[in-house]
Design a protein around this motif. Sequence first.
Motif, PDB file in Angstrom:
ATOM      1  N   VAL A  18       4.412  10.863  25.411  1.00 54.87           N
ATOM      2  CA  VAL A  18       3.933  11.762  24.352  1.00 54.87           C
ATOM      3  C   VAL A  18       3.604  10.960  23.092  1.00 54.87           C
ATOM      4  N   ILE A  19       4.467  10.044  22.722  1.00 60.86           N
ATOM      5  CA  ILE A  19       4.227   9.221  21.533  1.00 60.86           C
ATOM      6  C   ILE A  19       2.997   8.341  21.742  1.00 60.86           C
ATOM      7  N   ASP A  20       2.857   7.751  22.929  1.00 60.60           N
ATOM      8  CA  ASP A  20       1.679   6.934  23.222  1.00 60.60           C
ATOM      9  C   ASP A  20       0.403   7.760  23.151  1.00 60.60           C
ATOM     10  N   ALA A  21       0.441   8.977  23.690  1.00 59.56           N
ATOM     11  CA  ALA A  21      -0.728   9.853  23.639  1.00 59.56           C
ATOM     12  C   ALA A  21      -1.077  10.206  22.201  1.00 59.56           C
ATOM     13  N   MET A  22      -0.063  10.461  21.388  1.00 57.49           N
ATOM     14  CA  MET A  22      -0.289  10.761  19.975  1.00 57.49           C
ATOM     15  C   MET A  22      -0.948   9.564  19.276  1.00 57.49           C
ATOM     16  N   ALA A  23      -0.518   8.373  19.623  1.00 59.04           N
ATOM     17  CA  ALA A  23      -1.102   7.167  19.032  1.00 59.04           C
ATOM     18  C   ALA A  23      -2.566   7.013  19.439  1.00 59.04           C
ATOM     19  N   THR A  47       3.466   8.214   3.085  1.00 60.31           N
ATOM     20  CA  THR A  47       4.105   9.228   2.237  1.00 60.31           C
ATOM     21  C   THR A  47       4.930  10.196   3.080  1.00 60.31           C
ATOM     22  N   MET A  48       4.356  10.653   4.190  1.00 59.75           N
ATOM     23  CA  MET A  48       5.081  11.579   5.064  1.00 59.75           C
ATOM     24  C   MET A  48       6.300  10.903   5.683  1.00 59.75           C
ATOM     25  N   ALA A  49       6.185   9.623   6.001  1.00 55.21           N
ATOM     26  CA  ALA A  49       7.322   8.877   6.543  1.00 55.21           C
ATOM     27  C   ALA A  49       8.431   8.769   5.492  1.00 55.21           C
ATOM     28  N   GLU A  50       8.055   8.517   4.254  1.00 55.20           N
ATOM     29  CA  GLU A  50       9.050   8.435   3.185  1.00 55.20           C
ATOM     30  C   GLU A  50       9.774   9.763   2.992  1.00 55.20           C
ATOM     31  N   ILE A  51       9.038  10.856   3.047  1.00 59.95           N
ATOM     32  CA  ILE A  51       9.646  12.182   2.911  1.00 59.95           C
ATOM     33  C   ILE A  51      10.602  12.440   4.073  1.00 59.95           C
ATOM     34  N   ALA A  52      10.157  12.124   5.291  1.00 58.75           N
ATOM     35  CA  ALA A  52      11.024  12.312   6.462  1.00 58.75           C
ATOM     36  C   ALA A  52      12.286  11.465   6.326  1.00 58.75           C
ATOM     37  N   ASN A  57      15.427  12.194   8.653  1.00 59.83           N
ATOM     38  CA  ASN A  57      14.778  12.233   9.963  1.00 59.83           C
ATOM     39  C   ASN A  57      14.220  10.843  10.274  1.00 59.83           C
ATOM     40  N   LEU A  58      15.100   9.954  10.672  1.00 57.34           N
ATOM     41  CA  LEU A  58      14.719   8.562  10.879  1.00 57.34           C
ATOM     42  C   LEU A  58      13.803   8.378  12.091  1.00 57.34           C
ATOM     43  N   GLU A  59      13.934   9.243  13.097  1.00 54.73           N
ATOM     44  CA  GLU A  59      13.058   9.148  14.263  1.00 54.73           C
ATOM     45  C   GLU A  59      11.607   9.423  13.856  1.00 54.73           C
ATOM     46  N   ILE A  63       8.311   6.874  13.884  1.00 51.87           N
ATOM     47  CA  ILE A  63       7.075   7.190  14.604  1.00 51.87           C
ATOM     48  C   ILE A  63       5.882   7.163  13.656  1.00 51.87           C
ATOM     49  N   LEU A  64       6.016   7.762  12.485  1.00 52.11           N
ATOM     50  CA  LEU A  64       4.913   7.780  11.523  1.00 52.11           C
ATOM     51  C   LEU A  64       4.550   6.376  11.066  1.00 52.11           C
ATOM     52  N   LEU A  65       5.553   5.547  10.812  1.00 53.56           N
ATOM     53  CA  LEU A  65       5.271   4.170  10.390  1.00 53.56           C
ATOM     54  C   LEU A  65       4.651   3.366  11.531  1.00 53.56           C
ATOM     55  N   ASP A  66       5.074   3.634  12.764  1.00 53.44           N
ATOM     56  CA  ASP A  66       4.450   2.969  13.913  1.00 53.44           C
ATOM     57  C   ASP A  66       2.986   3.384  14.056  1.00 53.44           C
TER      58      ASP A  66
END
Length: 88
Positions: A18-23, A47-52, A57-59, A63-66
């Motif tokens: 799922v993560i690969d497909a999202m990428a 920005t969204m990663a910082e908010i998470a 919500n480290l997961e 994912i957002l930073l990746d």
Amino acid sequence: MPARHTELPLNTASLNAVIDAMAVVTLCLTQILSQEQRDRFGRDLVTMAEIAGRKGNLELTSILLDLRAAVKSRDEDLHGSDADAGAA
């Protein structure tokens, strides 16, 4: 192999898929954006990663930073190819 996506087991392999497909979808969509739009998209992901992260919500943060790193890497690959072609 499951016949439908709703029959996928919930395990490491399916979550990674799922993560690969999202990428892949993210990379495909950002290719049609202008450089300015891609830069903005990247800043928004950060920005969204910082908010998470602030919400614990480290997961999601990871994912957002990746995804941001993948977009940036792909952008650098494309621009590197353009520069190489121009030098030839």
